[in-house]
Design an enzyme around this catalytic site. Sequence first.
Site, mmCIF file in Angstrom:
data_model
loop_
_atom_site.group_PDB
_atom_site.id
_atom_site.type_symbol
_atom_site.label_atom_id
_atom_site.label_comp_id
_atom_site.label_asym_id
_atom_site.label_seq_id
_atom_site.Cartn_x
_atom_site.Cartn_y
_atom_site.Cartn_z
ATOM 1 N N LEU A 509 -28.037 -115.917 19.123
ATOM 2 C CA LEU A 509 -27.540 -115.504 20.440
ATOM 3 C C LEU A 509 -28.629 -115.888 21.442
ATOM 4 O O LEU A 509 -29.609 -115.161 21.626
ATOM 5 C CB LEU A 509 -27.273 -113.998 20.474
ATOM 6 C CG LEU A 509 -26.123 -113.495 19.594
ATOM 7 C CD1 LEU A 509 -26.039 -111.977 19.669
ATOM 8 C CD2 LEU A 509 -24.799 -114.117 20.041
ATOM 9 N N THR A 510 -28.453 -117.048 22.058
ATOM 10 C CA THR A 510 -29.550 -117.581 22.868
ATOM 11 C C THR A 510 -29.853 -116.735 24.099
ATOM 12 O O THR A 510 -30.996 -116.690 24.548
ATOM 13 C CB THR A 510 -29.231 -119.015 23.330
ATOM 14 O OG1 THR A 510 -27.992 -119.002 24.034
ATOM 15 C CG2 THR A 510 -29.136 -119.943 22.147
ATOM 16 N N CYS A 511 -28.843 -116.070 24.653
ATOM 17 C CA CYS A 511 -29.104 -115.285 25.860
ATOM 18 C C CYS A 511 -30.012 -114.098 25.571
ATOM 19 O O CYS A 511 -30.662 -113.568 26.471
ATOM 20 C CB CYS A 511 -27.802 -114.815 26.490
ATOM 21 S SG CYS A 511 -26.727 -113.889 25.383
ATOM 22 N N HIS A 512 -30.070 -113.667 24.300
ATOM 23 C CA HIS A 512 -30.937 -112.541 23.934
ATOM 24 C C HIS A 512 -32.038 -112.938 22.961
ATOM 25 O O HIS A 512 -32.795 -112.091 22.498
ATOM 26 C CB HIS A 512 -30.104 -111.412 23.319
ATOM 27 C CG HIS A 512 -29.063 -110.869 24.246
ATOM 28 N ND1 HIS A 512 -29.381 -110.197 25.411
ATOM 29 C CD2 HIS A 512 -27.710 -110.934 24.187
ATOM 30 C CE1 HIS A 512 -28.260 -109.846 26.028
ATOM 31 N NE2 HIS A 512 -27.231 -110.276 25.315
ATOM 32 N N CYS A 513 -32.111 -114.236 22.642
ATOM 33 C CA CYS A 513 -33.160 -114.746 21.755
ATOM 34 C C CYS A 513 -33.098 -114.054 20.380
ATOM 35 O O CYS A 513 -34.117 -113.650 19.822
ATOM 36 C CB CYS A 513 -34.537 -114.537 22.392
ATOM 37 S SG CYS A 513 -35.769 -115.736 21.901
#
Length: 543
Positions: A509-513
């Site tokens: 989940l790239t938005c939350h790393c």
Amino acid sequence: MKCPEIFLLLPTCSILHEDRNVIDLVLLLAVALTTLNESAMKTLKDYWSSMEAPMMSKHICMWKSALAFLLKANVWLTFIPGMKAVLEVLKYLYKCNKRVARSRKVPLSEFYVEEIGLSPPLLQQDVTLWRQLKWGQVQEGDNLPPVFCRYPFLLDLQSKINIFNYDAAITKITHSFIHDQVTAGLFQNLYTQAPTPIILLRLRRTALLEDVFRQLSYADHDNFKKQLVVEFVEDSKQTDVNKRDFFLHAFNELLAPESEMFMYNDTQTMIWFPSQPKVESKQYFLFGILCGLALNNSNIVHMPFPLAMFKKLVNMKPTLDDMIEFRPTVGKSLRCLLYDYTDDVIENMDTTFCVHWDGVNVELDPQEKGKPVISANKKEFVDAYLDYAMNKSVERVFEEFRRGFYKVCDRDVVEFFQPEELRGVMVGTEAYDWDVFRQNTVYDGQFHVGHPTIVTFWEVFEELTDEQKKAFLLFLTGCDRVPILGMEQVRMSVSVLPNSTQNHLPESLTCHCILMLPQYNSKERLQSKLIEALKHNRGFWRE
């Protein structure tokens, strides 16, 4: 004051570097210095400009220490005149330091006063007051607090980024409110959708640039300062992942040779604006908007420009160093011409003011075609070559790019950054520190630092190649470069991938790393599945 030299001597006295003497001595000294007559001030500035770096550092240190003391003691509002005078003295020193030769210059970082940025509320209040003064909402006055935004050379990079982000956030809110109130009034009797506080791009992945350029072309320019939201036709969800996804692929397409928007250096590693553009000037305006949207929405993008581009954005002139960065062979030859070659060598080179740039022969002196380069005019030749390559040849397309960029970002805040800082903020760095990355990682649910899957994961990670590690960073964050403030800014969280089997790939989940990892039963399986996931580039870009 008949003897301004006293102001050169006193900052070298250790007693004036002590906190206990700031209020009774240093502040009074600052007020006295800033009230010198014009002749005495000119003499003082000339002395400062001729100082060697170690002595200049002592002067800067005394005034900085006074400033830091007042801020740490939280008493600076009690001594407003003295505080303002100290700031002005530091401004004099900063300007004098800019005038000296590079070998004698004090690094800009020596002017940074970290205490200014240690209090986010102080910075926010400062930005608000600065804006109110610029907009005429507050009048200047002796009792008005000092405004640190007027002295950006004192701000370290973290402070500048905080100011930019805070100002951008406030601009998004106020701009949306004011603009939408007016727009809503215009449309209140029409069957139309009410204005929104965002700029929404609804795009097809298969026609990314076509869609984004069309929508930006028809958008109200006032909307560019609003919060950006990206929605893909193939998936109507609106998430930060989409935004990162969009910027990654849009810039990859824009900078590909097939776009024909840029010229490349000899090694195909850097781009520059073309002197003979093959696309409409409007494309560069829209590209500028995209770059502004990326910066305004905190997205690092791939922009392999030389530092010259970022200099021009903040109104600084490119230099020979910039030519050396972009075209090393040409730049180094020009440097040799200036500093190394003897008069005889120059005359025997049979060089003229006609140069070859971007596929075209150009006369740098149209009044005298074939003008020979000799020792007497070698600097004129080098200056003309640089000016043509970095300025004149790209003036039309660069101005379009800059116009688009500043439709989104506020110029006065962007100009706080030094060119190197602006490049780092926009495109990140390659200062990878994988040890810091591992130390900053946290674990969720069943996972912990000693869990067998986590131990195995780090064993596999250490065995990845440098390119695979960069691919992992891309997979995790949506960007394969490091934020300008360092690897400390990348904080991965690892959790168990729900309902997963041995055949599932890791997900992110790239938005939350967040890395979501199945609990594989062997190191070999974890390694093969991780590398397979990385080959997909990023899991959330799916056709």
